[in-house]
Write an enzyme that holds these catalytic residues in place. Sequence first.
Site, PDB file in Angstrom:
ATOM      1  N   GLU A 258      53.842  34.031  57.065  1.00 42.27           N
ATOM      2  CA  GLU A 258      55.304  34.174  57.112  1.00 42.27           C
ATOM      3  C   GLU A 258      55.923  33.519  55.884  1.00 42.27           C
ATOM      4  O   GLU A 258      55.423  32.490  55.423  1.00 42.27           O
ATOM      5  CB  GLU A 258      55.855  33.514  58.390  1.00 42.27           C
ATOM      6  CG  GLU A 258      55.339  34.196  59.656  1.00 42.27           C
ATOM      7  CD  GLU A 258      55.865  33.568  60.947  1.00 42.27           C
ATOM      8  OE1 GLU A 258      56.605  32.568  60.888  1.00 42.27           O
ATOM      9  OE2 GLU A 258      55.508  34.091  62.021  1.00 42.27           O
ATOM     10  N   HIS A 281      60.538  35.613  63.217  1.00 45.01           N
ATOM     11  CA  HIS A 281      60.169  34.413  64.005  1.00 45.01           C
ATOM     12  C   HIS A 281      61.424  33.707  64.550  1.00 45.01           C
ATOM     13  O   HIS A 281      61.620  32.502  64.345  1.00 45.01           O
ATOM     14  CB  HIS A 281      59.328  33.440  63.157  1.00 45.01           C
ATOM     15  CG  HIS A 281      58.489  32.540  63.998  1.00 45.01           C
ATOM     16  ND1 HIS A 281      57.268  32.065  63.606  1.00 45.01           N
ATOM     17  CD2 HIS A 281      58.703  32.008  65.230  1.00 45.01           C
ATOM     18  CE1 HIS A 281      56.760  31.293  64.551  1.00 45.01           C
ATOM     19  NE2 HIS A 281      57.615  31.233  65.547  1.00 45.01           N
TER      20      HIS A 281
END
Length: 400
Positions: A258, A281
């Site tokens: 990420e 997220h």
Amino acid sequence: MKVLLLENIHDAARESLVHAGFEVETRSGALDEPELIEALAGVDMVGIRSKTQVTRAVLEARPELKVVGAFCIGTNQIDLDAAAQAGTVVFNAPFSNTRSVVELALAEIISLARHLTDKSAALHAGVWDKSAKGAHEVRGRTLGIIGYGNIGAQLSVVAEAFGMHVYFYDLEDKLPLGNATQVGSLDELLATCETITLHVDGRAGNAGNFGAEQFATMRPRSLFLNLSRGFVVDLEALRDNLVSGHIAGAAVDVFPSEPKRAGDPFENCLQGIPNVILTPHVGGSTEEAQLDIGRYVSGKLRDWAVTGATTMSVNVPAVAAPTVHGGTRILHLHKNVPGVLARVNTILSEGDVNIDSQQLSTKGEFGYAVTDLASDLPANTEQRLRGLEETVEVRVIVTA
Ligand code: NAD
């Protein structure tokens, strides 16, 4: 007590600690190791979020640091063993964003069943795609939850309120809530349910354990969600199954890798596929969760300072330590070896002090004893406790 709060922790934390009489300094960003060591001079408690690394080097350089408050869920950024060895207690907020994740999961299940994101994108592009084809109610459909922990169990209750039939698979035997049914194997769950949602924890064994074989076992035209950990799912296999139509839609909130900062670019093999919801997220990211985290963790810091309570600490044994008035409380964190409590009590009896009450809890290598006396503690008794080979930390509180 002096508290340093880093990384834009919710102001509710500062307010609550100031209200409790602490001296509080706040800084907006995270600090690297040398900056953190410098900033911790004279600091008793530090509040961090996920970006500040509290390493062994930091803990060894600042032995006066008594508490680390992780104003988040994860504690991977803290060397928990080194903290316990240094007598530094660590708290986090394990439940504050549970509901936020549950609400997003349910919203996504409904959105996928109705192709909402595609319909919305089409209309933004000027296309009036009015059709019931492929759109379903969630009422009466089967939901399969993998991992029936805090989030999985709460999702089970909320999904039932929407009329879904809930089945779950967990490595452990769990008490099913409402009418949910625990099944004996992952394959059985995948063959039973047409919506599958992952809520497992981050243990190493979960890496890559949902891939081509599991997608093949899922019922045709199922929906798939992952809001747990990015490394659990083989996203290439998910893409193949979406493209072939075996999986009718997916929502993914967590990824194997990420971006570090908001605004950073992101590339992924699921981009551009219809009926796929990608979120950065944000499952647990709501203002309500941040407020709750601020209140919850600052409450843990305050209770530890006032009473010595370590309830829900992630690295030392838990003792609730209720408030007492008019006496002395000895907080003794020690190595968990045979006979240590007897040695503590021998020192106390040789100091001619009478024990009113005593609570002991142990966890792995460590034990924590909270001893209440109606009298004062002689100075040399405290010194002798500090001198015990097994002592990690001693703190004495005189209660008003
Ligand atoms: P939890 O520890 O309460 O529950 C995890 C459950 O999964 C446990 O019951 C465990 O026995 C079970 N489990 C573990 N491995 C399994 C496996 N291979 N098969 C079946 N069951 C398995 O955790 P939680 O608080 O419910 O959180 C669940 C997950 O959600 C965690 O990975 C957490 O990091 C993640 N999370 C994500 C967000 C987000 O923003 N997307 C926010 C909060 C939590």
